[in-house]
Design an enzyme around this catalytic site. Structure first.
Site, short mmCIF file in Angstrom:
data_model
loop_
_atom_site.label_atom_id
_atom_site.label_comp_id
_atom_site.label_asym_id
_atom_site.label_seq_id
_atom_site.Cartn_x
_atom_site.Cartn_y
_atom_site.Cartn_z
N ARG A 146 41.18 62.40 -5.76
CA ARG A 146 41.61 61.85 -4.47
C ARG A 146 42.70 62.72 -3.89
NH1 ARG A 146 43.79 58.22 -8.34
NH2 ARG A 146 46.06 58.24 -8.45
N SER A 147 43.02 62.46 -2.63
CA SER A 147 44.10 63.16 -1.96
C SER A 147 45.20 62.15 -1.64
CB SER A 147 43.58 63.83 -0.68
OG SER A 147 44.57 64.63 -0.09
N GLN A 148 45.95 62.38 -0.59
CA GLN A 148 46.93 61.45 -0.03
C GLN A 148 46.94 61.67 1.49
OE1 GLN A 148 50.75 61.82 -2.16
NE2 GLN A 148 50.39 59.81 -3.03
N GLU A 173 54.31 49.00 -10.06
CA GLU A 173 53.85 49.11 -11.44
C GLU A 173 54.87 49.76 -12.35
OE1 GLU A 173 49.07 49.68 -10.62
OE2 GLU A 173 50.35 51.46 -10.58
N ASP A 224 54.60 63.00 -0.17
CA ASP A 224 56.04 63.05 -0.45
C ASP A 224 56.66 64.34 0.07
OD1 ASP A 224 56.73 61.06 -3.23
OD2 ASP A 224 54.70 61.35 -2.53
N GLU A 232 64.05 55.61 -4.54
CA GLU A 232 62.69 55.75 -4.00
C GLU A 232 62.45 54.78 -2.85
OE1 GLU A 232 58.27 55.11 -6.01
OE2 GLU A 232 60.03 54.07 -6.79
N ARG A 289 59.96 59.62 -13.08
CA ARG A 289 58.65 59.76 -13.74
C ARG A 289 57.73 60.71 -12.99
NH1 ARG A 289 54.56 56.12 -11.60
NH2 ARG A 289 53.79 55.51 -13.65
N GLU A 325 46.60 57.17 -15.19
CA GLU A 325 48.04 56.93 -15.26
C GLU A 325 48.41 55.45 -15.17
OE1 GLU A 325 47.18 57.25 -10.85
OE2 GLU A 325 46.37 58.04 -12.74
N ASP A 382 50.41 52.05 -2.44
CA ASP A 382 49.87 51.36 -3.61
C ASP A 382 50.98 50.54 -4.27
OD1 ASP A 382 50.86 54.00 -3.99
OD2 ASP A 382 49.79 54.22 -5.88
#
Length: 509
Positions: free
Chosen positions: A192-194, A485, A147, A471, A139, A255, A287
């Site tokens: 937002r960022s990461q 989710e 990542d 993942e 997805r 999303e 998350d």
């Protein structure tokens, strides 16, 4: 809004909304049509509709929607399919029909996960990218921030320096356009960022010339300004300043709109505050996790922006050190002194407030309780990865890691079994690398190699069984990970990258 600052008598001024957070998203554009599609779960995955591209103008679509609203789900789905190009379930690579060695399979996956430069069509939520890039898979159809660092490790191990350089160039381009690297390359991620790994990515990609070196330094300084803005800054009890995660919006995530609305309803709390906490947790990359939950168990108690996280501040220390070094190379002595002093001050604050001597761990500061949050998590290894930890504390963290976090099949994320995907029993590729790399930095190659051997063996067992790399994994039972989710995705960029990097560094086969 639960904004973390000092315990002052006067309330802080509302934070400025960064320009990137004002870019229209599908929720902004389609209003009640968007809400109907997500609330009624017309598509099983909430990300499907926000990745769709309109076939005509927003105004025309909304005019027809309001003129004849479909009354049932079948009619609503038909309306969406008539007016939007909707993506499929996700381009997960096909499983290996023949079980060639896992390293060979990963090398064959890089072209499958690589996308050409992108100039999105009108109305698309995708952001333009000038160079080729690698997606995680499933997805996740776009390039993601943190990542990509772990993906790059594998690309480098497999001799794909060209893609490493291309992706760094893409990230610099994003900072130049938006002031930061967004969570992912979609409009709905721009607020937002990461975790800020850009400086670490640049270390994998030597600049070609002085002009590129200067451009990269400018991007790092802009990113630093983004992450140290007032709304992201916490005053510690001694007046020192550290940062926390944040998001420029306080609405449900496009999303994950339905999920966020349900969480807010269950909480009984002020919706905007809950939405901000959920979004900030998405910026963390974890998350969701017990780290962000006030009661340590229930998502409805989420309070991310009240927490000063050790991983973020360790990475910002690394960023400040990288900027100081780049400024020194550019013969900008003032800048080098400034950012060197910032890094020194940050390290002192982390060592004072985010360290538990009794437990031999680093952790997260709870602003509401004015204490360190309980519980050992894999984030304790970030100060080692960034080179911030004092040697004796790094040795204590190694002991704690071996005692509490090392599972039979890799490194646990936390010790809390909440059902959230960033909790026990799941193990994630990026955290395996952070741990191993940090431990090696402080002379514990033995423990680093053990983590690498166990995690690579887990990936190998799943690959032999299903032909896929996943993942996340259950590192207690050596099987596919769960929670979250959405279903566990396969592909998978950062797992491929970490497995190949561990194979090369630690000789794991």
């Amino acid at each position: 809004m639960a904004l973390l600052l000092c315990a002052c008598a006067t309330a802080p001024a509302p934070p400025a909304i960064p320009p990137a957070a004002r870019v229209a998203t599908p929720a902004d554009n389609y209003g009640d049509l968007f809400a109907a599609v997500q609330e009624r779960r017309i598509f099983p995955d909430g990300k499907t509709f926000v990745d769709a591209t309109p076939k005509r103008s927003v105004a025309d679509i909304l005019r027809d929607w309001r003129a004849a609203r479909p009354r049932d789900d079948a009619g609503l789905r038909a309306f969406v399919l008539a007016n939007f190009d909707v993506p499929g379930d996700g381009a997960a690579p096909p499983p290996a029909a023949e079980r060639v060695p896992m390293a060979e399979h990963i090398r064959a996956l890089w072209p499958v996960l690589t996308r050409p430069p992108l100039d999105p069509p009108a109305g698309s939520t995708a952001l333009a990218l000038p160079r080729p890039y690698v997606v995680p898979g499933g997805r996740f159809r776009e390039m993601y921030y943190w990542d990509s660092y772990f993906t790059m490790l594998g690309l480098r191990a497999d001799g794909r320096q060209d893609l490493v350089d291309d992706m760094v160039a893409n990230f610099v381009s994003l900072v130049e356009r938006y002031g930061h690297v967004p969570n992912g390359t979609r409009t709905y991620y721009l607020s937002r960022s990461q975790p800020p790994f850009l400086y670490a990515m640049m270390a994998l990609s030597p600049p070609r010339d002085a002009a590129e070196r200067a451009r990269r330094l400018a991007a790092l300084r802009r990113e630093h300004a983004f992450f140290t803005a007032p709304e992201r800054t916490a005053a510690m009890p001694d007046g020192s300043r550290l940062q926390h995660y944040w998001d420029g919006r306080d609405t449900p995530r496009d999303e994950s709109w339905r999920e966020d609305v349900e969480t807010t309803r269950a909480s009984g709390r002020e919706p905007k505050a809950v939405h901000r906490h959920l979004r900030a947790a998405a910026e963390s990359g974890w998350d969701f996790s017990s780290r962000w939950l006030a009661d340590g168990r229930t998502l409805a108690t989420i309070d991310t922006t009240n927490i000063v996280p050790v991983d973020l501040n360790s990475l910002l220390y690394g960023l400040e050190r990288a900027i100081a070094a780049a400024c020194a190379d550019a013969r900008d002595a003032g800048c080098a002194r400034d950012f060197g002093a910032r890094a020194t001050a940050r390290a002192a604050a982390v060592e004072r407030w985010l360290w538990s001597a009794g437990e031999g761990r680093y952790g997260d500061w709870d602003a509401a309780e004015r204490r360190l949050r309980p519980g050992v998590t894999a984030a304790t290894l970030y100060p080692l990865f960034a080179g911030l930890a004092a040697p004796d504390r790094a040795a204590a963290v190694a002991t704690t890691t071996e005692r509490a976090l090392l599972a039979p099949n890799g490194l646990r994320t936390t010790l809390a079994a909440t059902g959230q995907q960033w909790d026990r029993p799941n193990g994630w590729a990026p955290l395996q690398w952070i741990a191993a790399d940090g431990l090696s930095r402080y002379g514990r190659d033995d423990l680093a190699a053990r983590i690498a051997q166990r995690f690579v063996a887990t990936a190998e067992r799943e690959y032999r069984a299903s032909g896929k790399l996943l993942e996340k994994y259950d590192v207690e039972e050596s099987r596919a990970g769960g929670g979250g989710e959405y279903p566990t995705q396969d592909g998978f960029g950062w797992t491929n990258g970490v497995v190949r990097a561990m194979q090369e560094r630690y000789g794991v086969r």
